[in-house]
Design an enzyme around this catalytic site. Sequence first.
Site, PDB file in Angstrom:
ATOM      1  N   CYS A   1       1.218  14.352  -4.580  1.00 36.50           N
ATOM      2  CA  CYS A   1       1.859  13.161  -4.847  1.00 36.50           C
ATOM      3  C   CYS A   1       0.391  12.894  -5.522  1.00 36.50           C
ATOM      4  CB  CYS A   1       1.926  12.215  -3.542  1.00 36.50           C
ATOM      5  SG  CYS A   1       3.327  10.727  -4.741  1.00 36.50           S
TER       6      CYS A   1
ATOM      7  N   HIS B   1      -1.047  13.179   2.364  1.00 39.47           N
ATOM      8  CA  HIS B   1      -0.806  11.466   2.600  1.00 39.47           C
ATOM      9  C   HIS B   1      -1.735  12.137   3.945  1.00 39.47           C
ATOM     10  CE1 HIS B   1       2.931  12.081   1.218  1.00 39.47           C
ATOM     11  NE2 HIS B   1       2.639  10.751   1.617  1.00 39.47           N
TER      12      HIS B   1
ATOM     13  N   LEU C   1       1.037 -13.879  10.052  1.00 38.51           N
ATOM     14  CA  LEU C   1       0.823 -12.663  10.962  1.00 38.51           C
ATOM     15  C   LEU C   1       0.370 -11.547  10.857  1.00 38.51           C
ATOM     16  CD1 LEU C   1       2.649 -11.873  13.182  1.00 38.51           C
ATOM     17  CD2 LEU C   1       4.370 -11.155  11.849  1.00 38.51           C
TER      18      LEU C   1
ATOM     19  N   TRP D   1      11.552  -0.698  -7.204  1.00 36.26           N
ATOM     20  CA  TRP D   1      10.807  -2.250  -7.210  1.00 36.26           C
ATOM     21  C   TRP D   1       9.940  -3.226  -7.368  1.00 36.26           C
ATOM     22  CZ3 TRP D   1       6.984   3.570  -6.405  1.00 36.26           C
ATOM     23  CH2 TRP D   1       7.708   4.350  -5.736  1.00 36.26           C
TER      24      TRP D   1
ATOM     25  N   GLU E   1      15.823   6.891  -3.773  1.00 42.37           N
ATOM     26  CA  GLU E   1      16.540   5.999  -2.275  1.00 42.37           C
ATOM     27  C   GLU E   1      17.585   5.573  -3.403  1.00 42.37           C
ATOM     28  OE1 GLU E   1      12.134   4.943  -2.562  1.00 42.37           O
ATOM     29  OE2 GLU E   1      12.201   3.073  -3.462  1.00 42.37           O
TER      30      GLU E   1
ATOM     31  N   GLY F   1      -1.444  12.301 -11.538  1.00 41.61           N
ATOM     32  CA  GLY F   1      -1.858  10.861 -11.748  1.00 41.61           C
ATOM     33  C   GLY F   1      -2.748  10.367 -11.585  1.00 41.61           C
TER      34      GLY F   1
ATOM     35  N   LYS G   1      12.850   4.288   4.796  1.00 36.11           N
ATOM     36  CA  LYS G   1      13.285   3.611   4.443  1.00 36.11           C
ATOM     37  C   LYS G   1      14.318   2.723   4.732  1.00 36.11           C
ATOM     38  CE  LYS G   1      10.982   3.669   0.190  1.00 36.11           C
ATOM     39  NZ  LYS G   1      10.854   2.349  -0.766  1.00 36.11           N
TER      40      LYS G   1
END
Length: 765
Positions: A731, A699, A13, A566, A610, A437, A107
Amino acid sequence: MYGYPRQGRNRELKKAVEGYWKGRVSADALRETARELRGANWLQLADAGIGEVPTGDFSYYDHVLDTTVMVGAIPARHRTAVELDALDGYFAMARGTQDVAPLEMTKWFDTNYHYLVPELGPDTRFTANPAKQVAELTEAVALGHTARPVLVGPVTYLLLAKPAPGVAADFEPLTLLDRLLPVYAEVLAALRAAGAEWVQLDEPALVQDRTPAELNAAARTYRELGALSPLTERPKLLVASYFERLGDALPVLAKSPVEGLALDFTGAAAANLADLAAVGGLPGKRLVAGVVNGRNIWINDYQKSLTTLGTLLGLADRVDVAASCSLLHVPLDADAERDIDPQVRRWLAFARQKTAEITTLARGLARGTGAITAELAANRADLASRATSAITHDPAVRARTAAVTDADGRRPQPYAERAAAQRAHLSLPPLPTTTIGSFPQTDELRTARADLRAGRIDAAEYEERIKAEIREVVSFQEKTGVDVLVHGEPERNDMVQYFAEQLTGYLATQHGWVQSYGTRYVRPPLLAGDVSRPDPMTVRWTAYAQGQTAKPVKGMLTGPVTMLAWSFVRDDQPLGETARQVALALRDEVDELESAGTSVIQVDEPALRETLPLRADGHADYLAWATESFRLTTSGVRPDTQIHTHMCYAEFGDILQAIDDLDADVISLEAARSHMRVADELASAGYPREVGPGVWDIHSPRVPSTAEAAALLRKGLQAIPADRLWVNPDCGLKTRGWPETRASLEHLVAAAREVRTETTPTATA
Ligand code: GLN
Ligand code: ZN
């Protein structure tokens, strides 16, 4: 069955959808692939003995977006595209186009699946568009299956929505319920007309803490939909809940005129059992019992499940065995994992194995344990092998966690003293600049890793390439004038996998793909056994980078909570115990980084928020072990070693205390898009430590100007004094390209220099 992995054995898919986006696959070919995948799944489920196969759970991208299409809630900015071409319009809503922003992604409850957030407002008008649901049902019926269409329920749909752009932030989508219900009634009628005997309405939002008004909305919803006459105006209604217990929503649904409820009986949701007895069961209703955990990958405990099922038999008219939720959250087939030690493989159940567990338990329930003697014995043996294995029980690890004292998880000096020692040791300017980082993961780096895996280059050559990249990253930061450098993480494929590969207790899968969002699939590591760290994991690279510069290079680790969040984590001991093992392994790494001359060490915890349990009564316990494991990781260092942490979100209002309890010296957070709101929030909560609210939204490829970054810094300074404010992006930069990274970091440093000249550092306590 509430849902099955969509991607196919070889992620067909993903390939077809991405091929379609690139123009290499036609719309017809994409539809054909999708049809084949659905057919193959149904056949597999039916062959395994699943009574009703799910339909409507399939999606080209996301089932919540499919629901948005089903109820006609297309955002205004996408309407033209959708009218022009439904498929392209659909993908435009999912991914955006050059001109139009996509729907926001977030999420799905506490899973790692992301859905597209419906955008609603007082002007939203719903229209029923049951075509996809009807087509998939018709397709399954034509193949000879008994099918149960699965829909996102109306209450959950509205509770997951947010105010559309331009709509007042306090608009409550739930106020649209009266407009939405007739549309659901139309869809139900269409599904009945197409032959559905049952339909499933997923209401996982009802397992969260809900206000009386929200519970009333649920009551009204199922009173009204229930009032349509069954089997003429609608199929029988099965309302499904999962991920937690229904709590206050249980009596509401139990009393409603729906024909069935599906409840989760795994983990914390096992409390549903007692709650169900307390409301007098579900007389006259069907109960679908989620006793096979649909979101972990461990084998079921048959004996335990049969005991639960036996109790449930007395509490409903009919009891069916099921997974606790859609199997979307687990990989397809554990038997494909040829590289996993067979001893461990027998502890694993992916979607196919879970399907077999369900039908085995169903047989045991219907015909007695005598009908499944062999399976029960095998299950007992598998569980015993897991309980006694050296993999799950390493005496050295056990002894170490057992010996942990409260003092081990506390830095001996209070924050203020440490801050002074660090100031003296690091002598940084006010508004010090740093990054989170990672630097761009270039094609060359990915090629180097692929070459190493394929044996085209050896470890020494790979190491040379990584070192060359580190030199480049370090010299760029020096030239640009960054104050606290990083090595850039070029050696890391993924921030969890990289460490998982080096810790005992973790296993990697070859084919264990799980949908994260759209066509993005991840292969979470399996945290199967006791965790230890045979060798240093990052020290070599950080020390190499430090050898190239006189400025401090920040060590970079993934924290224990994220290492669990995760991964697929073992379910045979409390999460806190597993986190403690990971923390002790990471603690050794932190200590060794310090010994190797690292004065600043960052431990990333982007998953802290989360993983927060869905119900508030679970928060305290979770936050206690989560913060303890972070402190255990970081508290073995000297007072003048500076501990940083990083989180990628701005919504942390409900865990502010926990963030302070981490006792980190510096925290960096996402803030650019929200115009430094986090700085205000932290300041007004009295947060005493150093903070780096991001001034560059990583982002997007957009390069912030110096003036823009400076303006954000000035805004930050209104909340946080100059000697506690850091300058950094939101980030890591791994998804960015070098050109925008170069320009943005130069602007960031220029902004810091400019704003420094305007400030006189205040004395700190
Ligand atoms: N150190 C990591 C990086 O920069 C942090 C990533 C994250 O928070 N998700 O890539
Ligand atoms: Zn981040």
